[in-house]
Motif scaffolding. Structure first.
Motif, short mmCIF file in Angstrom:
data_model
loop_
_atom_site.label_atom_id
_atom_site.label_comp_id
_atom_site.label_asym_id
_atom_site.label_seq_id
_atom_site.Cartn_x
_atom_site.Cartn_y
_atom_site.Cartn_z
N THR A 5 -4.43 9.68 -10.81
CA THR A 5 -4.84 11.03 -11.19
C THR A 5 -4.11 11.48 -12.45
N VAL B 245 2.53 14.72 -9.88
CA VAL B 245 1.50 14.50 -10.90
C VAL B 245 2.03 14.89 -12.28
N VAL C 220 -8.48 3.95 -15.16
CA VAL C 220 -7.59 3.29 -14.22
C VAL C 220 -8.26 2.05 -13.63
N THR D 244 -0.93 5.12 -0.40
CA THR D 244 -2.06 5.91 -0.88
C THR D 244 -1.63 7.00 -1.85
N ARG D 245 -0.64 7.82 -1.45
CA ARG D 245 -0.38 9.00 -2.27
C ARG D 245 0.27 8.64 -3.60
N THR E 67 4.67 17.15 -4.07
CA THR E 67 3.62 16.18 -4.42
C THR E 67 2.82 16.65 -5.63
N ARG F 158 -0.08 5.81 -5.24
CA ARG F 158 -1.12 5.17 -6.02
C ARG F 158 -2.09 6.20 -6.62
N VAL F 159 -2.57 7.10 -5.78
CA VAL F 159 -3.55 8.08 -6.27
C VAL F 159 -2.89 9.05 -7.24
N SER F 160 -1.63 9.39 -6.98
CA SER F 160 -0.92 10.31 -7.88
C SER F 160 -0.80 9.71 -9.29
N GLU G 238 -7.51 -0.75 -10.72
CA GLU G 238 -6.60 -0.75 -9.58
C GLU G 238 -6.60 -2.08 -8.83
N ASN H 91 -5.74 9.83 -15.36
CA ASN H 91 -7.05 10.45 -15.60
C ASN H 91 -6.90 11.81 -16.26
N PRO I 72 0.81 -1.22 0.00
CA PRO I 72 0.00 0.00 0.00
C PRO I 72 0.84 1.27 0.00
#
Lengths: 334, 334, 334
Positions: free
Chosen positions: C64, C304, C73, C56-57, C300, C59-61, C75, C67, C54
């Protein structure tokens, strides 16, 4: 079989004609899966991908198939924190969650759960595996793979000789595949397994009742002129005792040497995956990876095509997919 | 209340006018939720759906609502492996994660956490539930449902008689709904609960201060001319002792027989869901499923509409949604 | 370096020219990340975002970033229930999962796992962190941030003086960043850490071999004319004993007072995040939050941009991104 608006719960729903319809639509999906073009036919539609029991590849395969038709995916994984765990009925869960999507794919550990859920759903539900019971999209992708592989060698499903190996008692995939094969003509089954893991009588009766032939064997011996060798994993905990398990250890594995000795050079090797790559349990050896007849990764690729076909059919867009074609601009490894 | 760019953290932010604005926009969302047409107004926008505490239906409802407006959803579930668990402040988490989306929906087990998070966020944050504190979209969907159900019967919220049953002490939903109802005129509350789980004095004062009437009762007795019966679950672990719990067991349940005996034939039945379907605890019996006044699944459907409305309003697109209309090509069960 | 169709596995793949190519493309991504406009260049493409460990950041970065280029995406998070846990090889997993997407981002706890996986993948794989080994997109976003911050002050990477503080032994990020900096000219490193957590000799040799200078220190003393202070967290469990840990406790922290005393007023403060906000361990105090040189949240955000650039380059669409421009209609906090 009417597809539009229907649930896909069991292989028992299918007759030969409906299977051929699925395969025709799956064939149309090839250019999209190969990224030669893309379609937006389901743009704006939402798939509720409900995996109350984890299964990475089946879950992602459904999601990808829906994305490839242009749709969106809302996903749920696990059950420990779900309303189901707090005592909510499958009916209530279905009534609520079917309000959030246009179609639902669902996996759940309990036999019959997906069918029960479907009774509360206002949108079509596709069974992604309900415990020991059914996993119809796996059976369809297996059969679709058989058809494609045989066509490649100039054959077809009628007249097929298939060898099934390993755990034929608990292997849900071989049961479902056998049922689908019964809808075709003149199939020969060679069933190779330890006695403790033999094919259940109900499947044997179905095979015989449909006019097909089967042979049962406890060892891989002699020459098999099988078109397909469908291998499965033997899990040692299935045996009554460790002594029993030891007795059979390594006897139902397949590697290049065993393949060359016992099978035709054109026999196609299939497996529902995952295969165990740890030494002691490798039912399908890595030395087969370069064998052009190893179809195991073509199976998973075909899974995307079959799932796209089922989505298109149940949502009634199978005839207009290409009306929404767009170009692909990016690098593709497919 | 200015919606564009604002956080939605508490029912206390709303006045009557802003509630009516939300409901007007929610009404406009009906054809999209029913798949009569679709909109792409938020195509390219990203929702950060942060569920640090699990809640399948609220999470999926937010995600679906955003998809139905054309947007994408990036999701995070659970907290055990998050940076928060490693000692990161909510402020830092918000500063970072708000860089990844256009709007954030967040659930978190701690009271006040979502408000604290919102202070670090550069994009609007919608509270999806922060422990015992607030769950404003639930309150709004409940009130929206009340309005719709009453309109169906020719009434409206002003002059409403609502019976609230079950656990009125710990039930976050009945507190928030009561606060919103206080903004309307001439409301009558009948509050039915075990003594130990009675409505808190703060809510009773708010009701009285707003000029409304309430009656408190410990049993369902006599005839209620309530327009709405809002039922909640009584969890036995809420009582001081098992003896106390046993005393009340089964006294606050609702089934068709109790409904017929004590309520009007047009009384609408609501519940925040999930309801417990296991025999001993069924606060809302399955024999009510065919009762046309059972509005529990209309509530969850309305949740999508209300959440779509809040997204449209906070992102400032509520007046241009229909400019991005497209046709729907697929089968719809909605 | 050829990007199209390539895997991004290690900082060692990059030369100065290819880094500058990534940064040029990242610069072009700014208007999309700021929601001034949007692009649909990857509409229909699918990212397989595989986080077997895991984060989070990260993965989401990644999600995003994909996208924001118009893509979808799919996952996967966690490993406990995956086929890998049942003995499947990384090769098999890659062969299967690469059939479901156009590009894969992957994090995995084991060193070398992502490279091994990439050998079975038919689509480009970007390493999102493989244990103690590599996390190349973090190194690239750090370097990109340094370049942007220095440009803002009229400088550039050649001639940079960077102070690295904290755990320089186990801190994967400082190793990778150091390697990338070696590709530039005339860099000065000031390395401040407890003896037990000093920069490894291999990195020191690489710095010296590339003709750069370094100074080693065990305390923050005197005045540093560093352009960048790159702070990391010292985890006490890294020390041989608690006595050793106690010896160093609080000696490598940074707050406004320490910053003012030892650094230039224009020194930029960086950190790989998350930072620990609990009192005893705060290596980077909240009283720095208003310091305009605190670049941690710009890092951060830059992540992206860098990830968008890598997606565009590996999928070969970097030159056509703006051909697919669309307007943004909604409120933006960016």
């Amino acid at each position: 079989m009417k597809f539009e608006g229907s649930h896909i719960l069991s292989v028992n729903q299918f007759d030969r004609e409906s299977i051929e319809r699925v395969f025709d639509v799956a064939n149309q999906m090839v250019p999209y899966a190969k990224r030669q073009k893309r379609t937006t036919v389901l743009e704006g539609a939402i798939l509720g991908n409900l995996f109350f029991e984890p299964s990475t590849r089946t879950r992602v395969s459904f999601g990808t198939a829906f994305n490839l038709l242009g749709g969106e995916v809302r996903e749920t994984t696990g059950m420990s924190n779900s309303a189901l765990a707090k005592g909510e009925s499958l009916y209530d869960t279905a009534r609520v969650l079917s309000g959030y999507s246009d179609i639902i794919t669902m996996r759940h550990p309990d036999s019959g759960s997906v069918a029960e859920f479907s009774q509360g759903s206002r949108v079509p539900v596709i069974n992604g595996g309900d415990g020991a019971n059914e996993h119809p999209t796996q059976a369809l992708l297996d059969l679709y793979t058989i058809q494609k592989e045989l066509l490649y060698h100039g054959g077809n499903i009628d007249g097929l000789h298939i060898a099934m190996m390993g755990d034929l008692k608990f292997g849900r995939t071989v049961h479902s595949l056998s049922k689908l094969l019964c809808l075709f003509k003149n199939i020969r089954f060679t069933l190779i397994s330890p006695k403790e893991l033999a094919m259940p009588d109900s499947i044997l009766s179905a095979i015989a009742d449909a006019g097909h032939r089967y042979t049962i064997s406890e060892t891989i011996e002699g020459n098999f002129d099988a078109d397909i060798c469908y291998q499965t994993r033997v899990q040692e905990e299935r045996f009554g005792s460790q002594e029993e398990a030891n007795l059979y250890r390594g006897k139902f594995r397949l590697n290049q040497q065993i393949y060359t000795k016992h099978f035709q050079s054109k026999t196609v090797i299939m497996h529902p995956l995952p295969r165990d790559s740890r030494t002691e349990a490798n039912e399908l050896d890595n030395d087969l990876n370069m064998n052009p007849n190893l179809a195991i990764f073509r199976q998973t690729d075909n899974g995307v095509l079959v799932r796209m076909a089922l989505f298109a059919l149940t949502l009634g867009v199978e005839d207009i997919v290409s009306k929404f074609d767009k170009e692909v601009h990016w690098y593709s490894g497919h």
